[in-house]
Design an enzyme around this catalytic site. Structure first.
Site, PDB file in Angstrom:
ATOM      1  CB  CYS A 207      -0.945  -0.025   1.064  1.00 22.75           C
ATOM      2  SG  CYS A 207      -2.087  -1.373   1.282  1.00 22.75           S
TER       3      CYS A 207
ATOM      4  CG  HIS B  69      -3.535   3.467   2.199  1.00 19.22           C
ATOM      5  ND1 HIS B  69      -3.853   3.165   1.183  1.00 19.22           N
ATOM      6  CD2 HIS B  69      -3.459   2.234   2.938  1.00 19.22           C
ATOM      7  CE1 HIS B  69      -3.920   1.845   0.818  1.00 19.22           C
ATOM      8  NE2 HIS B  69      -3.656   1.104   2.170  1.00 19.22           N
TER       9      HIS B  69
ATOM     10  CG  ASN C  72      -6.744  -1.081   0.782  1.00 23.84           C
ATOM     11  OD1 ASN C  72      -6.117  -0.652   0.050  1.00 23.84           O
ATOM     12  ND2 ASN C  72      -6.198  -1.618   1.910  1.00 23.84           N
TER      13      ASN C  72
HETATM   14  N1  ACO Z   1     -19.048  -8.859   8.636  1.00 24.74           N
HETATM   15  C1  ACO Z   1     -19.411  -9.167   9.832  1.00 24.74           C
HETATM   16  N2  ACO Z   1     -18.705  -9.479  10.867  1.00 24.74           N
HETATM   17  C2  ACO Z   1     -17.398  -9.691  10.874  1.00 24.74           C
HETATM   18  C3  ACO Z   1     -16.849  -9.188   9.485  1.00 24.74           C
HETATM   19  C4  ACO Z   1     -17.711  -8.938   8.320  1.00 24.74           C
HETATM   20  N3  ACO Z   1     -17.121  -8.629   7.148  1.00 24.74           N
HETATM   21  N4  ACO Z   1     -15.287  -9.348   9.759  1.00 24.74           N
HETATM   22  C5  ACO Z   1     -14.989  -9.760  10.757  1.00 24.74           C
HETATM   23  N5  ACO Z   1     -16.216 -10.011  11.431  1.00 24.74           N
HETATM   24  C6  ACO Z   1     -16.454 -10.262  12.973  1.00 24.74           C
HETATM   25  C7  ACO Z   1     -15.229 -11.170  13.412  1.00 24.74           C
HETATM   26  O1  ACO Z   1     -15.384 -12.202  13.185  1.00 24.74           O
HETATM   27  C8  ACO Z   1     -15.432 -10.556  15.116  1.00 24.74           C
HETATM   28  O2  ACO Z   1     -16.537 -11.680  15.732  1.00 24.74           O
HETATM   29  P1  ACO Z   1     -16.326 -12.174  16.920  1.00 24.74           P
HETATM   30  O3  ACO Z   1     -16.142 -11.162  17.804  1.00 24.74           O
HETATM   31  O4  ACO Z   1     -17.673 -12.917  17.006  1.00 24.74           O
HETATM   32  O5  ACO Z   1     -14.958 -13.117  16.948  1.00 24.74           O
HETATM   33  C9  ACO Z   1     -15.881  -9.254  15.045  1.00 24.74           C
HETATM   34  O6  ACO Z   1     -16.494  -8.827  13.624  1.00 24.74           O
HETATM   35  C10 ACO Z   1     -14.777  -8.180  15.150  1.00 24.74           C
HETATM   36  O7  ACO Z   1     -13.490  -8.440  14.514  1.00 24.74           O
HETATM   37  P2  ACO Z   1     -12.298  -7.555  14.575  1.00 24.74           P
HETATM   38  O8  ACO Z   1     -11.561  -8.372  13.761  1.00 24.74           O
HETATM   39  O9  ACO Z   1     -12.101  -7.462  15.871  1.00 24.74           O
HETATM   40  O10 ACO Z   1     -12.835  -6.362  13.772  1.00 24.74           O
HETATM   41  P3  ACO Z   1     -12.389  -5.083  13.757  1.00 24.74           P
HETATM   42  O11 ACO Z   1     -13.054  -4.027  14.209  1.00 24.74           O
HETATM   43  O12 ACO Z   1     -10.932  -5.141  14.099  1.00 24.74           O
HETATM   44  O13 ACO Z   1     -12.225  -4.905  12.070  1.00 24.74           O
HETATM   45  C11 ACO Z   1     -10.838  -4.722  10.298  1.00 24.74           C
HETATM   46  C12 ACO Z   1     -11.741  -5.700  11.155  1.00 24.74           C
HETATM   47  C13 ACO Z   1     -11.994  -4.026   9.616  1.00 24.74           C
HETATM   48  C14 ACO Z   1     -10.265  -5.840   9.230  1.00 24.74           C
HETATM   49  C15 ACO Z   1      -9.866  -3.788  10.926  1.00 24.74           C
HETATM   50  O14 ACO Z   1      -9.188  -4.576  11.949  1.00 24.74           O
HETATM   51  C16 ACO Z   1      -9.026  -3.075  10.124  1.00 24.74           C
HETATM   52  O15 ACO Z   1      -9.402  -2.292   9.325  1.00 24.74           O
HETATM   53  N6  ACO Z   1      -7.862  -3.432  10.211  1.00 24.74           N
HETATM   54  C17 ACO Z   1      -6.850  -2.716   9.235  1.00 24.74           C
HETATM   55  C18 ACO Z   1      -6.677  -3.732   8.017  1.00 24.74           C
HETATM   56  C19 ACO Z   1      -6.331  -3.049   6.886  1.00 24.74           C
HETATM   57  O16 ACO Z   1      -6.774  -2.202   6.363  1.00 24.74           O
HETATM   58  N7  ACO Z   1      -5.552  -3.904   5.936  1.00 24.74           N
HETATM   59  C20 ACO Z   1      -5.554  -3.573   4.520  1.00 24.74           C
HETATM   60  C21 ACO Z   1      -4.203  -4.139   4.079  1.00 24.74           C
HETATM   61  S1  ACO Z   1      -2.993  -2.818   5.199  1.00 24.74           S
HETATM   62  C22 ACO Z   1      -3.505  -1.418   4.650  1.00 24.74           C
HETATM   63  O17 ACO Z   1      -4.079  -1.101   3.619  1.00 24.74           O
HETATM   64  C23 ACO Z   1      -3.186  -0.628   5.807  1.00 24.74           C
END
Ligand code: ACO
Length: 332
Positions: free
Chosen positions: A116, A256, A286
């Protein structure tokens, strides 16, 4: 001789037509529009469909348009650099494929992979090339076909990504314009939390890697989130401070586009007003190396010569950084 600066003299982008909505995703995996909008802020993303359609398709469209827009003949181009993690092949480079498609025959071409952070790293590389005085026209393409490395059975990653590519023409100028400063970082602590495990030399493709879906992005979202939130803001503030820029001096911040909550945190910590921040994650998701050029391209009509613009990105590696640009022309 006066010092040469490297300035962007034109920008284009290419987006596939197919729109993958949250509604369609919620038919593929157990998710909902509400969850995706609340946690990530993405409504839809573009997907490059069809057989044998690599990222070079989008790169070629962007570069063809860029040549037209900047009135550049293909033989004038000295170098083509493609920042991508999803090249058509491991080799030859996507840059050389795009150059061939566009009739660019006198340029050296190479890909660079910084996930990214590809566009901002690419700007710093092109800046160095321009400053040698040897090159007059360099094309930097940045973008990814993230759909080719996304697991559409994994609800934790499939809502995040889309496909797009942007391209900029970079030329020398003696004016105080263009890439003024760059601050880039890497930290190998990011190896485990964000990777595509297989397909490289450590885990070449096998039946097992395919069965385990190891040719797709895997991440520990919370760890990535935590690092992205602090590093993007920190490096933006660092570069502003180093260049004596206050919030009032900055016309635009271009973060980003990974997650709306990461963007919000960057806005909060830099204390820049929201109306100065380019945000289009809702429409495109993204697109990895593509997000920053995609924003600049959409906002181009509003940009003015001399505008102070701070770009900031965070991605796999971990890699992150910030570039301070003085925009080179009136966009309108
Ligand atoms: N729909 C519904 N529920 C979901 C989904 C979905 N698409 N995805 C995850 N969940 C659930 C999980 O299973 C979890 O359930 P549980 O509590 O029963 O186990 C719950 O939602 C919470 O999951 P978390 O992973 O804690 O959710 P979080 O609030 O951290 O959000 C996310 C996840 C959106 C991936 C976040 O962590 C994030 O944006 N991280 C940055 C990652 C990123 O952007 N990476 C891209 C590449 S790197 C970059 O570009 C910077």
């Amino acid at each position: 001789m006066k010092q040469l600066n490297a300035v962007i003299t034109g920008i284009t982008a290419s987006l596939p037509d197919y729109v993958l909505t949250n509604e369609e995703l919620s038919r593929l995996v157990d998710t909902s529009n509400e969850w995706i909008m609340t946690r990530v802020g993405i409504k839809e993303r573009r997907i490059l469909k069809g057989e044998e359609q690599g990222i070079s398709v989008l790169g070629t469209e962007a570069v063809e348009e860029l040549l037209k827009k900047t009135g550049t003949r293909p033989e004038e181009v000295d170098a083509v650099v493609f920042a991508t993690s999803t090249p058509d092949h491991i080799f030859p480079s996507a840059a050389s494929i795009v150059a061939e498609n566009c009739g660019i025959k006198h340029a050296f071409c190479f890909d660079m992979e910084v996930a990214c952070s590809g566009f901002i790293y690419g700007l710093e590389i092109c800046n160095g090339l321009i400053k040698t005085g040897k090159y007059k026209k360099i094309i930097l393409i940045a973008g990814d076909k993230m759909s080719s490395i996304t697991d559409y059975n994994d609800r934790t990653t499939c809502p995040l990504f889309g496909d797009a590519a942007g391209a900029v023409m970079i030329e020398p100028t003696e004016e105080e314009l263009g890439i003024i400063d760059a601050k880039l970082h890497s930290d190998g602590i990011g190896y485990q939390p964000l990777q595509m495990k297989a397909g490289g030399s450590k885990y070449p493709a096998s039946h097992e890697t395919v069965e385990k879906a190891e040719h797709t992005v895997k991440q520990d979202g919370r760890v990535v989130f935590k690092h992205a939130v602090s590093k993007m803001a920190e490096v933006s503030l660092d570069i502003m401070q180093r260049n004596n820029l206050t919030v009032d001096d900055v016309q635009w911040l271009v973060p980003h586009q990974a997650n709306m909550r990461i963007i919000d945190a960057t806005i909060q910590r830099t204390e820049l007003p929201r109306e100065k921040v380019m945000i289009n994650i809702e429409k495109y998701g993204n697109t990895s190396a593509g997000t920053i050029p995609l924003c600049l391209w959409e906002w181009e009509p509003k940009l003015k010569k001399g505008d102070n613009i701070i770009l900031t990105a965070f991605g796999a590696g971990f890699s992150w950084g910030s570039v301070y640009l003085k925009w080179g022309y009136d966009g309108a």
